[in-house]
Design an enzyme around this catalytic site. Sequence first.
Site, PDB file in Angstrom:
ATOM      1  N   ASP A  80       0.870  -1.176   0.000  1.00 52.39           N
ATOM      2  CA  ASP A  80       0.000   0.000   0.000  1.00 52.39           C
ATOM      3  C   ASP A  80       0.909   1.229   0.000  1.00 52.39           C
ATOM      4  O   ASP A  80       2.116   1.124   0.234  1.00 52.39           O
ATOM      5  CB  ASP A  80      -0.879  -0.001   1.268  1.00 52.39           C
ATOM      6  CG  ASP A  80      -1.760   1.245   1.356  1.00 52.39           C
ATOM      7  OD1 ASP A  80      -2.275   1.680   0.311  1.00 52.39           O
ATOM      8  OD2 ASP A  80      -1.922   1.805   2.458  1.00 52.39           O
ATOM      9  N   SER A  81       0.301   2.380  -0.199  1.00 49.45           N
ATOM     10  CA  SER A  81       1.081   3.619  -0.155  1.00 49.45           C
ATOM     11  C   SER A  81       1.506   3.950   1.278  1.00 49.45           C
ATOM     12  O   SER A  81       2.355   4.800   1.492  1.00 49.45           O
ATOM     13  CB  SER A  81       0.239   4.763  -0.706  1.00 49.45           C
ATOM     14  OG  SER A  81      -0.973   4.838   0.020  1.00 49.45           O
ATOM     15  N   TYR A 102      -0.344   8.363  -2.475  1.00 54.34           N
ATOM     16  CA  TYR A 102      -0.394   8.056  -3.907  1.00 54.34           C
ATOM     17  C   TYR A 102      -1.613   8.732  -4.552  1.00 54.34           C
ATOM     18  O   TYR A 102      -1.621   9.023  -5.738  1.00 54.34           O
ATOM     19  CB  TYR A 102      -0.535   6.548  -4.129  1.00 54.34           C
ATOM     20  CG  TYR A 102       0.719   5.725  -3.938  1.00 54.34           C
ATOM     21  CD1 TYR A 102       1.879   6.271  -3.386  1.00 54.34           C
ATOM     22  CD2 TYR A 102       0.741   4.387  -4.326  1.00 54.34           C
ATOM     23  CE1 TYR A 102       3.016   5.490  -3.213  1.00 54.34           C
ATOM     24  CE2 TYR A 102       1.871   3.608  -4.166  1.00 54.34           C
ATOM     25  CZ  TYR A 102       3.006   4.150  -3.604  1.00 54.34           C
ATOM     26  OH  TYR A 102       4.121   3.383  -3.436  1.00 54.34           O
ATOM     27  N   GLY A 103      -2.642   8.935  -3.734  1.00 56.51           N
ATOM     28  CA  GLY A 103      -3.941   9.372  -4.243  1.00 56.51           C
ATOM     29  C   GLY A 103      -3.932  10.697  -4.976  1.00 56.51           C
ATOM     30  O   GLY A 103      -4.837  11.007  -5.734  1.00 56.51           O
ATOM     31  N   CYS A 128      -3.994  -0.999  -2.204  1.00 54.43           N
ATOM     32  CA  CYS A 128      -4.136   0.449  -2.315  1.00 54.43           C
ATOM     33  C   CYS A 128      -5.041   0.696  -3.518  1.00 54.43           C
ATOM     34  O   CYS A 128      -4.704   0.278  -4.636  1.00 54.43           O
ATOM     35  CB  CYS A 128      -2.756   1.060  -2.548  1.00 54.43           C
ATOM     36  SG  CYS A 128      -2.785   2.812  -2.965  1.00 54.43           S
ATOM     37  N   ASN A 129      -6.157   1.323  -3.292  1.00 53.54           N
ATOM     38  CA  ASN A 129      -7.092   1.555  -4.404  1.00 53.54           C
ATOM     39  C   ASN A 129      -6.474   2.419  -5.492  1.00 53.54           C
ATOM     40  O   ASN A 129      -6.714   2.195  -6.677  1.00 53.54           O
ATOM     41  CB  ASN A 129      -8.361   2.235  -3.894  1.00 53.54           C
ATOM     42  CG  ASN A 129      -9.321   1.254  -3.280  1.00 53.54           C
ATOM     43  OD1 ASN A 129     -10.249   0.808  -3.926  1.00 53.54           O
ATOM     44  ND2 ASN A 129      -9.088   0.893  -2.034  1.00 53.54           N
ATOM     45  N   GLU A 138      -5.177   9.367   9.331  1.00 52.85           N
ATOM     46  CA  GLU A 138      -3.788   9.289   9.778  1.00 52.85           C
ATOM     47  C   GLU A 138      -3.542  10.107  11.040  1.00 52.85           C
ATOM     48  O   GLU A 138      -2.678   9.776  11.842  1.00 52.85           O
ATOM     49  CB  GLU A 138      -2.852   9.702   8.642  1.00 52.85           C
ATOM     50  CG  GLU A 138      -2.670   8.501   7.735  1.00 52.85           C
ATOM     51  CD  GLU A 138      -1.956   8.779   6.447  1.00 52.85           C
ATOM     52  OE1 GLU A 138      -1.512   9.918   6.247  1.00 52.85           O
ATOM     53  OE2 GLU A 138      -1.852   7.841   5.649  1.00 52.85           O
ATOM     54  N   CYS A 167     -11.170   3.141  -0.762  1.00 53.58           N
ATOM     55  CA  CYS A 167      -9.868   3.603  -0.263  1.00 53.58           C
ATOM     56  C   CYS A 167      -9.549   2.809   0.995  1.00 53.58           C
ATOM     57  O   CYS A 167     -10.436   2.557   1.816  1.00 53.58           O
ATOM     58  CB  CYS A 167      -9.924   5.093   0.057  1.00 53.58           C
ATOM     59  SG  CYS A 167      -8.419   5.714   0.831  1.00 53.58           S
ATOM     60  N   THR A 168      -8.282   2.444   1.118  1.00 56.70           N
ATOM     61  CA  THR A 168      -7.857   1.603   2.244  1.00 56.70           C
ATOM     62  C   THR A 168      -8.165   2.201   3.618  1.00 56.70           C
ATOM     63  O   THR A 168      -8.347   1.474   4.577  1.00 56.70           O
ATOM     64  CB  THR A 168      -6.334   1.425   2.177  1.00 56.70           C
ATOM     65  OG1 THR A 168      -5.749   2.718   2.007  1.00 56.70           O
ATOM     66  CG2 THR A 168      -5.932   0.535   1.044  1.00 56.70           C
ATOM     67  N   HIS A 169      -8.176   3.523   3.693  1.00 59.60           N
ATOM     68  CA  HIS A 169      -8.361   4.160   5.005  1.00 59.60           C
ATOM     69  C   HIS A 169      -9.822   4.184   5.462  1.00 59.60           C
ATOM     70  O   HIS A 169     -10.092   4.338   6.645  1.00 59.60           O
ATOM     71  CB  HIS A 169      -7.844   5.595   4.971  1.00 59.60           C
ATOM     72  CG  HIS A 169      -6.349   5.714   4.917  1.00 59.60           C
ATOM     73  ND1 HIS A 169      -5.603   5.165   3.910  1.00 59.60           N
ATOM     74  CD2 HIS A 169      -5.480   6.325   5.753  1.00 59.60           C
ATOM     75  CE1 HIS A 169      -4.315   5.443   4.128  1.00 59.60           C
ATOM     76  NE2 HIS A 169      -4.225   6.149   5.245  1.00 59.60           N
TER      77      HIS A 169
HETATM   78  N1  DGL Z   1      -3.908   3.787  -0.045  1.00 59.44           N
HETATM   79  C1  DGL Z   1      -4.549   4.859  -0.754  1.00 59.44           C
HETATM   80  C2  DGL Z   1      -5.814   4.332  -1.424  1.00 59.44           C
HETATM   81  O1  DGL Z   1      -6.372   3.342  -1.074  1.00 59.44           O
HETATM   82  C3  DGL Z   1      -4.917   6.002   0.160  1.00 59.44           C
HETATM   83  C4  DGL Z   1      -3.731   6.796   0.630  1.00 59.44           C
HETATM   84  C5  DGL Z   1      -2.987   7.485  -0.482  1.00 59.44           C
HETATM   85  O2  DGL Z   1      -3.538   8.385  -1.142  1.00 59.44           O
HETATM   86  O3  DGL Z   1      -1.856   7.121  -0.705  1.00 59.44           O
HETATM   87  O4  DGL Z   1      -6.276   4.939  -2.366  1.00 59.44           O
END
Ligand code: DGL
Length: 259
Positions: free
Chosen positions: A6-7, A38-39, A69-70, A148, A180-182
């Site tokens: 994941d990011s 990453y988003g 990570c989406n 976060e 999104c993972t969060h």
């Molecule tokens: N892991 C990213 C996602 O699921 C969220 C955090 C990011 O933007 O890196 O899209």
Amino acid sequence: MIGIFDSGVGGMTVARAIEKELPHCRLVYFGDLARTPYGSKSAETIRKYAVENSEFLLKKGARLIIVACNSAASVASDLLRDKFPVPVFEVITPAIRQVWQTSKIGRIGIIGTRATITSRIYEEKIKEQRKDFQVFSQPCPLLVPLVEEGWLNKRETKMIIRRYLHPLKLKNIDTLVLGCTHYPLLKKLIQPRMGRRVRVIDSSRALAGELAVFLEKNPELAKSLSSAGENEYYVSDITEAARATAERIFGRRINLSLP
Ligand code: DGL
């Protein structure tokens, strides 16, 4: 070993779901905290990072890769499947299958980062099988930093969620995908906001369930994924906030290492 990347640490929601579903499998996790988020990055940059992360996991002994990570799954899954000789799973496809299976009126909401929403991947994939479904997407860029910061139950977080979900509420959706993972960490605020009639789909659980079915059909591979030893959690930068989020996700202390 199952390799997951994941990011950052948000993808640990996926690792946690897999740990629960497949406790005998060993996991190696990589969270790219030094380059997160990453988003908000370009598709090209995200693809480059996704390849590097996968190479790292393969070197560590992964026999299967999970893109947790989406944002990376949206733009890099096909590339990773072409490039690497191992099965590649990602968080989007299982969530879409759930959408097809469970939506009754075909009005679907998607929330995610800008990269995920801009890619239109959810919309395209949902329509591959159900052209009649209507998809309404909403980028929610402020939610990742709130998670976060650990602001999981603050008034301000509730206000921002209300603001983001308002347009989707007006569309009378019956299904909302947490793209999104969060966001699984905010499900307790999101579900009541949408009301009981809206089914909220959490990609991490959907993925863990599909992986379990796949491994039942591939016992040789399943065997190669379970070995003695502890799960390993690597991050490209170690911060106190990351430690705290990891602990919140797993409900226990997680030993984070640098690669
Ligand atoms: N892991 C990213 C996602 O699921 C969220 C955090 C990011 O933007 O890196 O899209």
